[in-house]
Design a protein around this motif. Sequence first.
Motif, PDB file in Angstrom:
ATOM      1  N   MET A   1       1.000  -1.209  -0.154  1.00 16.69           N
ATOM      2  CA  MET A   1      -0.091   0.130   0.149  1.00 16.69           C
ATOM      3  C   MET A   1       0.798   1.228   0.090  1.00 16.69           C
ATOM      4  SD  MET A   1      -3.020  -1.208   2.673  1.00 16.69           S
ATOM      5  CE  MET A   1      -3.918   0.167   2.451  1.00 16.69           C
ATOM      6  N   ARG A   2       2.180   1.293   0.984  1.00 15.29           N
ATOM      7  CA  ARG A   2       2.834   2.270   0.760  1.00 15.29           C
ATOM      8  C   ARG A   2       3.406   2.635  -0.651  1.00 15.29           C
ATOM      9  NH1 ARG A   2       4.881   5.180   5.111  1.00 15.29           N
ATOM     10  NH2 ARG A   2       3.319   5.252   6.775  1.00 15.29           N
ATOM     11  N   THR A   3       3.938   1.554  -1.260  1.00 16.54           N
ATOM     12  CA  THR A   3       4.246   1.643  -2.768  1.00 16.54           C
ATOM     13  C   THR A   3       3.357   2.304  -3.864  1.00 16.54           C
ATOM     14  OG1 THR A   3       5.789  -0.241  -2.416  1.00 16.54           O
ATOM     15  CG2 THR A   3       5.339   0.511  -4.653  1.00 16.54           C
ATOM     16  N   ALA A   4       2.142   1.774  -3.591  1.00 13.29           N
ATOM     17  CA  ALA A   4       1.066   2.299  -4.407  1.00 13.29           C
ATOM     18  C   ALA A   4       0.663   3.787  -4.082  1.00 13.29           C
ATOM     19  CB  ALA A   4      -0.174   1.290  -4.353  1.00 13.29           C
ATOM     20  N   ALA A   5       0.340   3.990  -2.669  1.00 15.59           N
ATOM     21  CA  ALA A   5      -0.034   5.309  -2.144  1.00 15.59           C
ATOM     22  C   ALA A   5       0.924   5.793  -0.985  1.00 15.59           C
ATOM     23  CB  ALA A   5      -1.516   5.187  -1.627  1.00 15.59           C
ATOM     24  N   PRO A   6       1.960   6.399  -1.300  1.00 14.13           N
ATOM     25  CA  PRO A   6       3.183   6.646  -0.285  1.00 14.13           C
ATOM     26  C   PRO A   6       2.388   7.427   0.944  1.00 14.13           C
ATOM     27  CG  PRO A   6       3.867   7.336  -2.492  1.00 14.13           C
ATOM     28  CD  PRO A   6       2.422   6.978  -2.652  1.00 14.13           C
ATOM     29  N   HIS A   7       1.470   8.163   0.685  1.00  8.06           N
ATOM     30  CA  HIS A   7       0.913   8.985   1.797  1.00  8.06           C
ATOM     31  C   HIS A   7       0.047   8.344   2.547  1.00  8.06           C
ATOM     32  CE1 HIS A   7       3.512  12.192   0.493  1.00  8.06           C
ATOM     33  NE2 HIS A   7       2.739  12.252  -0.594  1.00  8.06           N
ATOM     34  N   ALA A   8      -0.454   6.998   2.447  1.00  6.60           N
ATOM     35  CA  ALA A   8      -1.340   6.301   3.153  1.00  6.60           C
ATOM     36  C   ALA A   8      -0.918   5.947   4.568  1.00  6.60           C
ATOM     37  CB  ALA A   8      -1.709   4.870   2.414  1.00  6.60           C
ATOM     38  N   LEU A   9      -1.847   5.976   5.424  1.00  9.04           N
ATOM     39  CA  LEU A   9      -1.725   6.031   6.900  1.00  9.04           C
ATOM     40  C   LEU A   9      -2.317   4.320   7.179  1.00  9.04           C
ATOM     41  CD1 LEU A   9      -2.219   9.367   8.504  1.00  9.04           C
ATOM     42  CD2 LEU A   9      -0.080   8.126   7.987  1.00  9.04           C
ATOM     43  N   VAL A  10      -1.533   3.424   7.318  1.00  9.28           N
ATOM     44  CA  VAL A  10      -2.032   1.933   7.300  1.00  9.28           C
ATOM     45  C   VAL A  10      -1.887   1.612   8.891  1.00  9.28           C
ATOM     46  CG1 VAL A  10      -1.808  -0.332   6.591  1.00  9.28           C
ATOM     47  CG2 VAL A  10      -1.306   1.664   5.131  1.00  9.28           C
ATOM     48  N   GLY A  11      -3.072   0.758   9.395  1.00 10.55           N
ATOM     49  CA  GLY A  11      -2.931   0.296  10.751  1.00 10.55           C
ATOM     50  C   GLY A  11      -3.693  -1.363  10.682  1.00 10.55           C
ATOM     51  N   LEU A  12      -3.920  -1.610  11.894  1.00  9.89           N
ATOM     52  CA  LEU A  12      -4.469  -2.973  12.107  1.00  9.89           C
ATOM     53  C   LEU A  12      -5.591  -2.679  13.251  1.00  9.89           C
ATOM     54  CD1 LEU A  12      -4.310  -5.956  11.361  1.00  9.89           C
ATOM     55  CD2 LEU A  12      -2.555  -6.144  13.417  1.00  9.89           C
ATOM     56  N   VAL A  13      -6.714  -3.498  13.056  1.00 10.63           N
ATOM     57  CA  VAL A  13      -7.718  -3.352  14.329  1.00 10.63           C
ATOM     58  C   VAL A  13      -7.860  -4.705  15.118  1.00 10.63           C
ATOM     59  CG1 VAL A  13     -10.313  -3.256  14.691  1.00 10.63           C
ATOM     60  CG2 VAL A  13      -9.122  -1.740  12.796  1.00 10.63           C
ATOM     61  N   LEU A  14      -7.522  -4.356  16.280  1.00 12.93           N
ATOM     62  CA  LEU A  14      -7.564  -5.733  17.374  1.00 12.93           C
ATOM     63  C   LEU A  14      -8.595  -5.649  18.212  1.00 12.93           C
ATOM     64  CD1 LEU A  14      -3.699  -5.446  18.504  1.00 12.93           C
ATOM     65  CD2 LEU A  14      -4.679  -6.568  16.382  1.00 12.93           C
ATOM     66  N   ASN A  15      -9.143  -6.853  18.497  1.00  6.43           N
ATOM     67  CA  ASN A  15      -9.879  -7.298  19.555  1.00  6.43           C
ATOM     68  C   ASN A  15      -9.181  -7.079  20.748  1.00  6.43           C
ATOM     69  OD1 ASN A  15     -12.450  -7.512  20.676  1.00  6.43           O
ATOM     70  ND2 ASN A  15     -12.016  -9.838  20.887  1.00  6.43           N
ATOM     71  N   ALA A  16      -9.683  -6.314  22.085  1.00  4.89           N
ATOM     72  CA  ALA A  16      -8.795  -6.267  23.181  1.00  4.89           C
ATOM     73  C   ALA A  16      -9.640  -6.452  24.566  1.00  4.89           C
ATOM     74  CB  ALA A  16      -7.987  -5.016  23.267  1.00  4.89           C
ATOM     75  N   PRO A  17     -10.454  -7.704  24.504  1.00  3.21           N
ATOM     76  CA  PRO A  17     -11.293  -7.703  25.904  1.00  3.21           C
ATOM     77  C   PRO A  17     -10.535  -7.848  26.876  1.00  3.21           C
ATOM     78  CG  PRO A  17     -10.743 -10.075  24.597  1.00  3.21           C
ATOM     79  CD  PRO A  17     -10.288  -9.078  23.753  1.00  3.21           C
ATOM     80  N   LEU A  18     -10.950  -7.562  28.231  1.00  2.58           N
ATOM     81  CA  LEU A  18     -10.082  -7.613  29.309  1.00  2.58           C
ATOM     82  C   LEU A  18     -10.363  -9.162  29.765  1.00  2.58           C
ATOM     83  CD1 LEU A  18      -8.646  -6.142  31.458  1.00  2.58           C
ATOM     84  CD2 LEU A  18     -10.634  -5.764  32.611  1.00  2.58           C
ATOM     85  N   LEU A  19      -9.373  -9.671  30.050  1.00  2.00           N
ATOM     86  CA  LEU A  19      -9.309 -11.279  30.501  1.00  2.00           C
ATOM     87  C   LEU A  19      -8.865 -11.599  31.829  1.00  2.00           C
ATOM     88  CD1 LEU A  19      -8.618 -12.521  27.184  1.00  2.00           C
ATOM     89  CD2 LEU A  19     -10.640 -13.058  28.022  1.00  2.00           C
ATOM     90  N   ASP A  20      -9.591 -11.591  33.104  1.00  2.33           N
ATOM     91  CA  ASP A  20      -9.039 -11.692  34.282  1.00  2.33           C
ATOM     92  C   ASP A  20      -9.195 -13.117  34.705  1.00  2.33           C
ATOM     93  OD1 ASP A  20      -8.208  -9.008  34.625  1.00  2.33           O
ATOM     94  OD2 ASP A  20     -10.430  -8.387  35.201  1.00  2.33           O
ATOM     95  N   PRO A  21      -8.644 -13.857  35.615  1.00  5.66           N
ATOM     96  CA  PRO A  21      -8.772 -15.153  36.234  1.00  5.66           C
ATOM     97  C   PRO A  21     -10.138 -14.948  37.271  1.00  5.66           C
ATOM     98  CG  PRO A  21      -7.094 -13.734  37.196  1.00  5.66           C
ATOM     99  CD  PRO A  21      -7.118 -12.972  36.069  1.00  5.66           C
ATOM    100  N   ALA A  22     -10.748 -16.049  36.853  1.00  6.39           N
ATOM    101  CA  ALA A  22     -12.064 -16.195  37.681  1.00  6.39           C
ATOM    102  C   ALA A  22     -11.703 -16.019  39.420  1.00  6.39           C
ATOM    103  CB  ALA A  22     -12.756 -17.374  37.342  1.00  6.39           C
ATOM    104  N   ARG A  23     -10.494 -16.681  39.526  1.00  5.40           N
ATOM    105  CA  ARG A  23     -10.140 -16.902  41.016  1.00  5.40           C
ATOM    106  C   ARG A  23      -8.588 -16.314  41.092  1.00  5.40           C
ATOM    107  NH1 ARG A  23     -11.846 -23.171  40.974  1.00  5.40           N
ATOM    108  NH2 ARG A  23     -10.617 -22.817  39.012  1.00  5.40           N
TER     109      ARG A  23
END
Length: 423
Positions: A203-225
């Motif tokens: 993408m940066r080669t095709a459109a040098p000014h493109a701002l490229v990211g990634l979307v993560l799922n970030a649930p909060l995971l705590d121990p039950a005990r």
Amino acid sequence: MPARTFPQGFLWGAATSAMQVEGGGAGNDWAEWEQEPGRIHDGSRVGDGCGWWAGRAEDDLALAASLGHNAHRLSLEWSRLEPEPGRFDDAAFARYAQILDALARLRLRAVVTLNHFALPRWAAAQGGWAGEAMVARFARYAAECARRLGSKVALFATLNEPSVLALVGYGLGHWPPGKTNLAEGCRALANMLRAHAAAREAMRTAAPHALVGLVLNAPLLDPARPRSVLDRAAAAAQDFFMTGAIVHALQTGLLVPPLLSARALVPGLRGSLDWLGVNYYGRYEVQFDPAAPALFRHVQRGSIKSGRSDWGQVAPRGLTRQLVRLSALRVPLYVTENGVRDEADLIRPRYLVDHVAAVHDALRSGADVRGYFHWSLIDNFELAEGWSSKFGLIELDRRTGRRTVRESARVFERICRANALPD
């Protein structure tokens, strides 16, 4: 920064996904999947979606602008744009250009995800994300999108929630391709990270000014005990698969077990983020269970559940914790999805206010958060849950197509217009 005021230029909006609002995407793997009995919890079909491909996108986006939004997150349907390997559809690109031009006229910044779960049937038939060839195929598609649409897009995301698709589609079998092999899920996640790195470079080669990211799922995971060594280990293991392994890979460029049997360096992965999207819905209490498929169960009380989906316990402080944690990547952060299933719109107003407050708390703790997108703009086809799960700021009557602005949308409008949490 004055209390409860957000930085100038902060993005406020809602999110949608192509397959879930456009309808008629017969060329993707979900179109085939939904025909199999029992795959969709309420037995519904996506049909024409919310009518976006047929012309309703512009109306709904105008409604979003009238509600004070200054940005919108949407995705592209890969199967429309590349219906056959290497053949791109000019008419489909023209339709997306129309939608992006409408966003510009409405003064809504466009945040565009290249792949929000659905794959072209031809790609799914050749192994999907578990196949090595997907890396080059995705990079080719990403470069074409950047070349044709890059001037109309503020922020590009390569993939939406790769760990979720790897777990639910390849490990647990609830989504296409319906595999129940955790090792294959790890392989799919590794390939998605390789594909992200390759796509960003292309993408940066095709459109040098493109701002490229990634979307993560970030649930909060705590121990039950918390005192249980096994529960702590189970929570840590799930967190590593969902979030930690990806963060480690982005920081170091290394894929590590369990994603691969041995460590491997991925060219271009380290430093491949211009920004990071964070999807957050709730908190989970993880309890070790040797009889469970992945050796753990979620046992929290007060979860928002339906069918096979568990969106977790409402826990705004978890969003603050995850944003502060992910600020270690030292790139701008955007909350790209945050919402609650709420048919009656009784929970959503308070949920919105509390989670926007959590974002503000993260800012005060030093996290570089630059936007908040509610999931979703309008009631849509919620994947394996079908049409019965309502997440929209705008209510959709499927029979008549009528749109009704919910009270929660008015609450969010006050926040957007003030760029602050009003008293």
